[in-house]
Design a protein around this motif. Sequence first.
Motif, PDB file in Angstrom:
ATOM      1  N   GLN A 109     -13.147  -6.927 -29.154  1.00  0.00           N
ATOM      2  CA  GLN A 109     -12.354  -8.140 -28.946  1.00  0.00           C
ATOM      3  C   GLN A 109     -12.852  -8.960 -27.759  1.00  0.00           C
ATOM      4  N   LEU A 110     -13.449  -8.308 -26.778  1.00  0.00           N
ATOM      5  CA  LEU A 110     -13.980  -9.053 -25.637  1.00  0.00           C
ATOM      6  C   LEU A 110     -15.074 -10.026 -26.064  1.00  0.00           C
ATOM      7  N   GLY A 111     -15.729  -9.742 -27.170  1.00  0.00           N
ATOM      8  CA  GLY A 111     -16.775 -10.629 -27.674  1.00  0.00           C
ATOM      9  C   GLY A 111     -16.436 -11.266 -29.006  1.00  0.00           C
ATOM     10  N   GLY A 112     -15.220 -11.031 -29.493  1.00  0.00           N
ATOM     11  CA  GLY A 112     -14.798 -11.625 -30.759  1.00  0.00           C
ATOM     12  C   GLY A 112     -15.580 -11.111 -31.959  1.00  0.00           C
ATOM     13  N   THR A 113     -15.953  -9.828 -31.939  1.00  0.00           N
ATOM     14  CA  THR A 113     -16.727  -9.268 -33.050  1.00  0.00           C
ATOM     15  C   THR A 113     -15.897  -8.267 -33.845  1.00  0.00           C
ATOM     16  N   ASP A 114     -16.353  -7.980 -35.038  1.00  0.00           N
ATOM     17  CA  ASP A 114     -15.786  -6.949 -35.900  1.00  0.00           C
ATOM     18  C   ASP A 114     -16.955  -6.062 -36.319  1.00  0.00           C
ATOM     19  N   PRO A 115     -17.346  -5.130 -35.448  1.00  0.00           N
ATOM     20  CA  PRO A 115     -18.581  -4.377 -35.673  1.00  0.00           C
ATOM     21  C   PRO A 115     -18.552  -3.490 -36.909  1.00  0.00           C
ATOM     22  N   LEU A 116     -19.758  -3.282 -37.449  1.00  0.00           N
ATOM     23  CA  LEU A 116     -19.943  -2.271 -38.484  1.00  0.00           C
ATOM     24  C   LEU A 116     -19.758  -0.907 -37.845  1.00  0.00           C
ATOM     25  N   LEU A 130     -14.744  -2.255 -38.191  1.00  0.00           N
ATOM     26  CA  LEU A 130     -13.727  -1.729 -37.292  1.00  0.00           C
ATOM     27  C   LEU A 130     -12.333  -2.161 -37.740  1.00  0.00           C
ATOM     28  N   SER A 131     -12.215  -3.384 -38.224  1.00  0.00           N
ATOM     29  CA  SER A 131     -10.907  -3.880 -38.667  1.00  0.00           C
ATOM     30  C   SER A 131     -10.358  -3.077 -39.848  1.00  0.00           C
ATOM     31  N   GLU A 132     -11.225  -2.432 -40.616  1.00  0.00           N
ATOM     32  CA  GLU A 132     -10.768  -1.567 -41.707  1.00  0.00           C
ATOM     33  C   GLU A 132     -10.262  -0.234 -41.170  1.00  0.00           C
ATOM     34  N   LEU A 133     -10.877   0.243 -40.090  1.00  0.00           N
ATOM     35  CA  LEU A 133     -10.449   1.496 -39.475  1.00  0.00           C
ATOM     36  C   LEU A 133      -9.196   1.320 -38.624  1.00  0.00           C
ATOM     37  N   LEU A 134      -9.006   0.124 -38.084  1.00  0.00           N
ATOM     38  CA  LEU A 134      -7.876  -0.149 -37.201  1.00  0.00           C
ATOM     39  C   LEU A 134      -7.264  -1.507 -37.563  1.00  0.00           C
ATOM     40  N   PRO A 135      -6.579  -1.570 -38.704  1.00  0.00           N
ATOM     41  CA  PRO A 135      -5.982  -2.854 -39.091  1.00  0.00           C
ATOM     42  C   PRO A 135      -4.839  -3.225 -38.138  1.00  0.00           C
ATOM     43  N   HIS A 136      -4.631  -4.516 -37.956  1.00  0.00           N
ATOM     44  CA  HIS A 136      -3.550  -5.025 -37.108  1.00  0.00           C
ATOM     45  C   HIS A 136      -3.659  -4.481 -35.690  1.00  0.00           C
ATOM     46  N   ALA A 137      -4.863  -4.438 -35.177  1.00  0.00           N
ATOM     47  CA  ALA A 137      -5.131  -3.856 -33.860  1.00  0.00           C
ATOM     48  C   ALA A 137      -4.486  -4.645 -32.737  1.00  0.00           C
ATOM     49  N   PHE A 138      -4.135  -3.947 -31.678  1.00  0.00           N
ATOM     50  CA  PHE A 138      -3.634  -4.541 -30.455  1.00  0.00           C
ATOM     51  C   PHE A 138      -4.788  -4.613 -29.468  1.00  0.00           C
ATOM     52  N   GLY A 139      -4.937  -5.734 -28.803  1.00  0.00           N
ATOM     53  CA  GLY A 139      -6.034  -5.866 -27.856  1.00  0.00           C
ATOM     54  C   GLY A 139      -5.794  -6.971 -26.852  1.00  0.00           C
ATOM     55  N   PRO A 140      -6.846  -7.358 -26.130  1.00  0.00           N
ATOM     56  CA  PRO A 140      -6.722  -8.362 -25.075  1.00  0.00           C
ATOM     57  C   PRO A 140      -6.070  -9.666 -25.550  1.00  0.00           C
TER      58      PRO A 140
END
Length: 144
Positions: A109-116, A130-140
């Motif tokens: 989230q610090l770089g606005g990416t959704d890494p493989l 990552l968004s598939e492993l952690l949907p609706h994530a909480f972050g900065p």
Amino acid sequence: MSVAPDREALIAAAREAAGLAYAPYSKFHVGAALLFADGSVVTGANVENASYGLSLCAETVASAKVLSSGGRGGLIAVAVTGGVPGQPGRGATVTPCGRCRQVLNELAQLGGTDPLIWCDGENGGLELRLSELLPHAFGPANLG
């Protein structure tokens, strides 16, 4: 500038990192390799502690190395592997635990990416975002 992720090279780096694990209790060595847009790769291995709750996962170690050296954002891919000493990637597919998913999310989230996320295992492994492993994530972004 962003580099193209090389799955096999990143998994190889994670397997090499697993060889450095300190896992005298579980005997399960985990390695992680984080690839950044500038081409840099940062690795980590799990570090166990006799007080089990103080143990650190490979992904957390790698993320802490990045953040403590001033790295912020740019995460484009992660490889994770695990297994008995000397045999990472042999056995069941290893995915990041819930804690590590959250730690990786902070960095992403610090770089606005959704890494493989490449999860290594004998059965060919998994490739997810990552968004598939952690949907609706909480972050900065949720704090401001």
